[in-house]
Motif scaffolding. Structure first.
Motif, PDB file in Angstrom:
ATOM      1  N   GLN A 230       0.838  -1.184   0.000  1.00 34.98           N
ATOM      2  CA  GLN A 230       0.000   0.000   0.000  1.00 34.98           C
ATOM      3  C   GLN A 230       0.878   1.241   0.000  1.00 34.98           C
ATOM      4  OE1 GLN A 230      -2.335  -0.378   3.535  1.00 34.98           O
ATOM      5  NE2 GLN A 230      -0.588  -0.383   4.895  1.00 34.98           N
ATOM      6  N   GLU A 231       0.260   2.401  -0.165  1.00 37.72           N
ATOM      7  CA  GLU A 231       1.016   3.651  -0.246  1.00 37.72           C
ATOM      8  C   GLU A 231       1.563   4.030   1.125  1.00 37.72           C
ATOM      9  OE1 GLU A 231       0.480   8.257  -1.852  1.00 37.72           O
ATOM     10  OE2 GLU A 231      -1.248   6.932  -1.656  1.00 37.72           O
ATOM     11  N   PRO A 232       2.823   4.418   1.221  1.00 39.48           N
ATOM     12  CA  PRO A 232       3.378   4.824   2.519  1.00 39.48           C
ATOM     13  C   PRO A 232       2.701   6.089   3.042  1.00 39.48           C
ATOM     14  CG  PRO A 232       5.111   4.383   0.914  1.00 39.48           C
ATOM     15  CD  PRO A 232       3.833   4.409   0.153  1.00 39.48           C
ATOM     16  N   ASN A 233       2.435   6.100   4.335  1.00 40.52           N
ATOM     17  CA  ASN A 233       1.784   7.262   4.935  1.00 40.52           C
ATOM     18  C   ASN A 233       2.717   8.460   5.045  1.00 40.52           C
ATOM     19  OD1 ASN A 233      -0.651   5.864   5.339  1.00 40.52           O
ATOM     20  ND2 ASN A 233       0.086   4.997   7.268  1.00 40.52           N
ATOM     21  N   THR A 234       4.019   8.222   5.121  1.00 40.96           N
ATOM     22  CA  THR A 234       4.966   9.322   5.302  1.00 40.96           C
ATOM     23  C   THR A 234       5.432   9.933   3.993  1.00 40.96           C
ATOM     24  OG1 THR A 234       6.786   7.731   5.369  1.00 40.96           O
ATOM     25  CG2 THR A 234       5.795   8.363   7.466  1.00 40.96           C
ATOM     26  N   GLU A 235       5.135   9.297   2.840  1.00 39.19           N
ATOM     27  CA  GLU A 235       5.590   9.807   1.549  1.00 39.19           C
ATOM     28  C   GLU A 235       4.462   9.745   0.537  1.00 39.19           C
ATOM     29  OE1 GLU A 235       9.724   8.623   0.384  1.00 39.19           O
ATOM     30  OE2 GLU A 235       9.487   7.234   2.062  1.00 39.19           O
ATOM     31  N   GLN A 236       3.366  10.384   0.852  1.00 40.79           N
ATOM     32  CA  GLN A 236       2.221  10.386  -0.044  1.00 40.79           C
ATOM     33  C   GLN A 236       2.437  11.395  -1.178  1.00 40.79           C
ATOM     34  OE1 GLN A 236      -1.329  11.045   2.230  1.00 40.79           O
ATOM     35  NE2 GLN A 236      -1.166   9.121   3.342  1.00 40.79           N
ATOM     36  N   VAL A 237       1.900  11.051  -2.336  1.00 39.34           N
ATOM     37  CA  VAL A 237       2.047  11.894  -3.517  1.00 39.34           C
ATOM     38  C   VAL A 237       0.688  12.081  -4.170  1.00 39.34           C
ATOM     39  CG1 VAL A 237       4.435  11.210  -3.948  1.00 39.34           C
ATOM     40  CG2 VAL A 237       2.571   9.899  -4.965  1.00 39.34           C
ATOM     41  N   ILE A 238       0.593  13.134  -4.964  1.00 42.25           N
ATOM     42  CA  ILE A 238      -0.616  13.363  -5.755  1.00 42.25           C
ATOM     43  C   ILE A 238      -0.528  12.625  -7.080  1.00 42.25           C
ATOM     44  CG2 ILE A 238      -2.001  15.129  -6.905  1.00 42.25           C
ATOM     45  CD1 ILE A 238      -1.109  17.094  -4.769  1.00 42.25           C
ATOM     46  N   SER A 495       7.369  23.750   8.722  1.00 41.02           N
ATOM     47  CA  SER A 495       8.196  22.545   8.855  1.00 41.02           C
ATOM     48  C   SER A 495       7.550  21.335   8.207  1.00 41.02           C
ATOM     49  CB  SER A 495       8.464  22.265  10.336  1.00 41.02           C
ATOM     50  OG  SER A 495       7.249  21.975  11.015  1.00 41.02           O
ATOM     51  N   PHE A 496       6.228  21.352   8.028  1.00 43.57           N
ATOM     52  CA  PHE A 496       5.558  20.229   7.383  1.00 43.57           C
ATOM     53  C   PHE A 496       5.784  20.184   5.877  1.00 43.57           C
ATOM     54  CE2 PHE A 496       2.746  20.494  11.208  1.00 43.57           C
ATOM     55  CZ  PHE A 496       3.025  19.227  11.690  1.00 43.57           C
ATOM     56  N   THR A 497       6.309  21.238   5.289  1.00 42.77           N
ATOM     57  CA  THR A 497       6.546  21.249   3.844  1.00 42.77           C
ATOM     58  C   THR A 497       7.822  20.516   3.458  1.00 42.77           C
ATOM     59  OG1 THR A 497       7.733  23.362   3.980  1.00 42.77           O
ATOM     60  CG2 THR A 497       5.356  23.455   3.633  1.00 42.77           C
ATOM     61  N   ILE A 498       8.670  20.170   4.412  1.00 42.65           N
ATOM     62  CA  ILE A 498       9.910  19.462   4.115  1.00 42.65           C
ATOM     63  C   ILE A 498       9.572  17.989   3.873  1.00 42.65           C
ATOM     64  CG2 ILE A 498      12.194  18.847   4.987  1.00 42.65           C
ATOM     65  CD1 ILE A 498      12.052  21.389   6.688  1.00 42.65           C
ATOM     66  N   PRO A 499       9.906  17.439   2.715  1.00 40.53           N
ATOM     67  CA  PRO A 499       9.427  16.085   2.377  1.00 40.53           C
ATOM     68  C   PRO A 499      10.093  14.972   3.166  1.00 40.53           C
ATOM     69  CG  PRO A 499      10.836  16.942   0.639  1.00 40.53           C
ATOM     70  CD  PRO A 499      10.632  18.061   1.600  1.00 40.53           C
ATOM     71  N   ARG A 500      11.344  15.134   3.577  1.00 39.81           N
ATOM     72  CA  ARG A 500      12.066  14.085   4.287  1.00 39.81           C
ATOM     73  C   ARG A 500      12.014  14.334   5.790  1.00 39.81           C
ATOM     74  NH1 ARG A 500      11.984  10.116   0.909  1.00 39.81           N
ATOM     75  NH2 ARG A 500      12.442  10.862  -1.179  1.00 39.81           N
ATOM     76  N   PHE A 501      11.517  13.361   6.524  1.00 41.60           N
ATOM     77  CA  PHE A 501      11.397  13.512   7.974  1.00 41.60           C
ATOM     78  C   PHE A 501      12.757  13.688   8.633  1.00 41.60           C
ATOM     79  CE2 PHE A 501      11.441  11.526  12.190  1.00 41.60           C
ATOM     80  CZ  PHE A 501      10.473  12.294  12.841  1.00 41.60           C
ATOM     81  N   SER A 502      13.791  13.010   8.129  1.00 44.08           N
ATOM     82  CA  SER A 502      15.112  13.107   8.752  1.00 44.08           C
ATOM     83  C   SER A 502      15.682  14.514   8.651  1.00 44.08           C
ATOM     84  CB  SER A 502      16.063  12.093   8.100  1.00 44.08           C
ATOM     85  OG  SER A 502      16.101  12.273   6.696  1.00 44.08           O
ATOM     86  N   ILE A 503      15.449  15.203   7.538  1.00 46.43           N
ATOM     87  CA  ILE A 503      15.888  16.599   7.411  1.00 46.43           C
ATOM     88  C   ILE A 503      14.979  17.509   8.219  1.00 46.43           C
ATOM     89  CG2 ILE A 503      16.138  18.513   5.792  1.00 46.43           C
ATOM     90  CD1 ILE A 503      18.400  16.625   5.553  1.00 46.43           C
ATOM     91  N   GLY A 504      13.685  17.234   8.236  1.00 43.28           N
ATOM     92  CA  GLY A 504      12.763  18.067   9.001  1.00 43.28           C
ATOM     93  C   GLY A 504      13.042  18.033  10.489  1.00 43.28           C
ATOM     94  N   ILE A 505      13.350  16.858  11.058  1.00 41.96           N
ATOM     95  CA  ILE A 505      13.642  16.780  12.482  1.00 41.96           C
ATOM     96  C   ILE A 505      14.942  17.484  12.811  1.00 41.96           C
ATOM     97  CG2 ILE A 505      14.832  14.563  12.327  1.00 41.96           C
ATOM     98  CD1 ILE A 505      12.480  15.701  15.140  1.00 41.96           C
ATOM     99  N   ALA A 506      15.911  17.486  11.864  1.00 42.38           N
ATOM    100  CA  ALA A 506      17.156  18.225  12.090  1.00 42.38           C
ATOM    101  C   ALA A 506      16.897  19.724  12.172  1.00 42.38           C
ATOM    102  CB  ALA A 506      18.154  17.908  10.974  1.00 42.38           C
TER     103      ALA A 506
END
Length: 596
Positions: A230-238, A495-506
């Motif tokens: 199924q589609e990943p919840n953390t990397e959803q796309v249109i 901060s929610f506009t950053i696609p990668r969680f690892s960069i966003g948490i940094a």
């Protein structure tokens, strides 16, 4: 090999006679080498006892013993004689109502000069050869819940018990004979050590130990429960594929293989963890990947010595370049299309059994700000979204500290009307602006973490309602000012506009030291913090690749896929950050033009 006695010193040399006799006996006994302990015992009874001792108190390990009768294991066919029954006589002696199992092999086989299977040697003293047609036991060992019982019944038990196999040649061992002529399973292999057999059984395969054989047959009939794709919840796309990795390793490799259909896609298998024996694979495209980066990845992964690997995060901490940096040096993703795209650029991917997250190396800072959807949309739209994402990234990092420095040190830079409103709102608050910012940022991060950990049905509602209620109540109570609530809320949304969680948490973590510098040194402190971050990013490496490339060191050609997203026909070179081999990825000069 004989155990050598350790020299005793002083009074320890004088031992009582019983102990001295016991020591002498122990010294004279040879130690059983690990190689002998790892051999498979041809005696099926001893082998079963050994396995039961190894799997003691393992209630999920099942032992099934079956006996095979008739012309099996390559036994010589019965020669025709005057008193031998013909096939017609045998069939006529069976009642018409009796069912005849398929493949039972009734009838007298053709005469042959074969003296029996190659592993049965007739005695040289003239005695008759052993009767190899006697019933032979087979011990089947498997773990309940890790294999498909329907395949076990149809592919293993039914052929051995009911479908009498034909005697065939080409095997030098009973286990090999089972593999060639008895067990109709697609993936089988013969192992000659007990440790490999046990490891295969614990991996969800069935182990068949044959009486009189020092080898075991491993049948791959895995069939445990797994999550659907199924589609990943953390990397959803249109726009783009809707499939994501799951916890089964072979399903994940097949998802990548479906997108890159070439034998140049290599999947190297490793096994890590002395207790977990976790399957790990390294994926790369031969002829495209940089050999130095590939060899570095191999070496770092192989050097890992640990008792268990449960997720890619275990491996990431062992192979990353800078453990104390808040910025990740390996990219994690749940999407097969992202892994395929990175492999096509010359990077290396690492997949681990039991987790849907894959690691990609080497990584640059700009990869953390790019989404896979950027390459599915038109270049102009993707470029605008990238600039919007970059601007909101700066807002998420610097807006709270900028506001604190502005209202605390540089009030002359604020318009008079706005400054009067800020002063009126802060007049009723007992804390300075920097303390308000710390309190609100801390509360916002708490609500965000609570929303993630709570059940999905109520997590988002708690986050939104909690932010509204607490923010409004804090303003009415005079604890914080209304502009500070607006600043913190805008920062959180950015901060929610950053696609990668690892960069966003940094970026979320770096906000707090920047707030401290802004509250103590004003804009000078923000400048010092920005310079420190840029120096750190410029010095950081990911498997030898500069982390801030192609901006530092500057490579103007590759900026067309960093600050902007050039059209696909203009990206005819692979990025130099990933590989120096086979840089040309498409034919130049494919720019579309209207017909004349």
């Amino acid at each position: 090999m004989v155990r050598k006695p350790k020299p005793l010193k002083g009074e320890a040399k004088k031992l009582p006679p019983p102990l001295q006799d016991r020591l002498t006996i122990l010294e004279s006994q040879p130690i059983v080498s690990p190689a002998n302990q790892d051999k498979i015992d041809p005696d099926i009874d001893r082998m079963e006892q050994t396995l039961k001792q190894i799997f003691q108190n393992c209630s999920d390990v099942v032992f099934r013993r079956v006996s095979i009768e008739g012309e099996v294991m390559g036994t010589p066919p019965v020669r025709e004689s005057s008193d031998a029954l013909s096939a017609k006589d045998v069939l006529e002696s069976i009642p018409a109502s009796a069912p005849v199992p398929a493949g039972t092999g009734f009838g007298t086989p053709a005469a042959t000069d074969s003296d029996g299977p190659p592993w049965v040697t007739p005695p040289e003293d003239g005695r008759p050869a052993p009767d190899t047609r006697r019933p032979r036991d087979v011990l089947i060992v498997y773990v309940d819940g890790l294999l498909d019982f329907r395949h076990l019944d149809d592919m293993v038990l039914k052929p051995l018990l009911f479908d009498r196999p034909h005697p065939g040649d080409g095997a030098t061992n009973p286990a090999e004979w089972l593999q060639l002529h008895a067990v109709p399973v697609g993936e089988t292999r013969v192992v000659d050590t007990l440790s490999r057999a046990i490891q295969s059984i614990l991996a969800g395969e069935a182990g068949l130990f044959v009486e009189g054989s020092d080898r075991a047959l491993i049948a791959s009939i895995r069939g445990w429960e797994k999550r659907s794709i199924q589609e990943p919840n953390t990397e959803q796309v249109i726009r783009g594929p809707r499939e994501g990795f799951v916890e089964t390793l072979r399903v994940n490799t097949s998802l990548v293989r479906r997108k890159i259909r070439t034998p140049k896609l290599k999947v190297e298998a490793l096994n890590l963890g002395t207790l977990t024996n976790t399957d790990v694979v390294i994926l790369y495209i031969d002829g495209v990947v940089d050999n130095q980066v590939l060899e570095e990845v191999r070496q770092r992964v192989r050097d890992i010595q640990i008792d268990g690997i449960l997720e890619t995060g275990y491996i990431e901490e062992f192979i990353e370049d800078c453990w104390w940096s808040p910025f990740p040096t390996l990219m994690d993703t749940e999407r097969p299309d992202v892994v395929a795209a990175q492999l096509l650029e010359g990077r290396v991917a690492i997949l681990v059994d039991g987790t849907p997250y894959a690691l990609v190396a080497p990584m640059t800072f700009w990869m953390g700000l790019q989404a896979n959807e950027d390459y599915y949309a038109r270049s102009m739209i993707a470029t605008a979204i990238r600039w919007l994402r970059l601007c909101f990234g700066f807002i998420a990092l610097f807006l709270p500290s900028f506001y604190v420095a502005l209202v605390s040190f540089q009030q002359e830079m604020v318009p008079t009307t706005f400054l009067l409103n800020v002063a009126a709102s802060q007049e009723a608050t007992p804390f300075p602006a920097v303390v308000e910012a710390f309190l609100m940022e801390f509360m916002f991060e708490t609500l965000r973490e609570a929303g993630v950990r709570l059940p999905k049905a109520v997590g988002s509602a708690i986050s939104i309602v909690g932010a509204l209620v607490i923010g409004q109540a804090a303003v009415q109570a005079g604890i914080v000012s209304a502009p500070m609530v607006i600043v913190v809320a805008t920062t959180g949304i950015a901060s929610f506009t950053i696609p990668r969680f690892s960069i966003g948490i940094a970026i979320r973590l770096l906000r707090f030291p920047l707030l401290f510098l802004a509250g103590t040194l004003g804009f000078f402190g923000i400048t010092v913090g920005l310079i420190a971050i840029l120096i750190h990013l410029s010095m950081l490496r990911s498997f030898g690749v500069p982390y801030f490339e192609p901006l530092a060191p500057l490579n103007g050609w590759h900026l067309r896929d960093v600050l902007i997203r050039a059209p696909r026909w203009a990206l005819w070179k692979r990025p130099q950050t990933a590989t120096d081999r086979n840089r040309k990825r498409l034919k130049p000069g494919q720019k579309p033009s209207p017909p004349n």
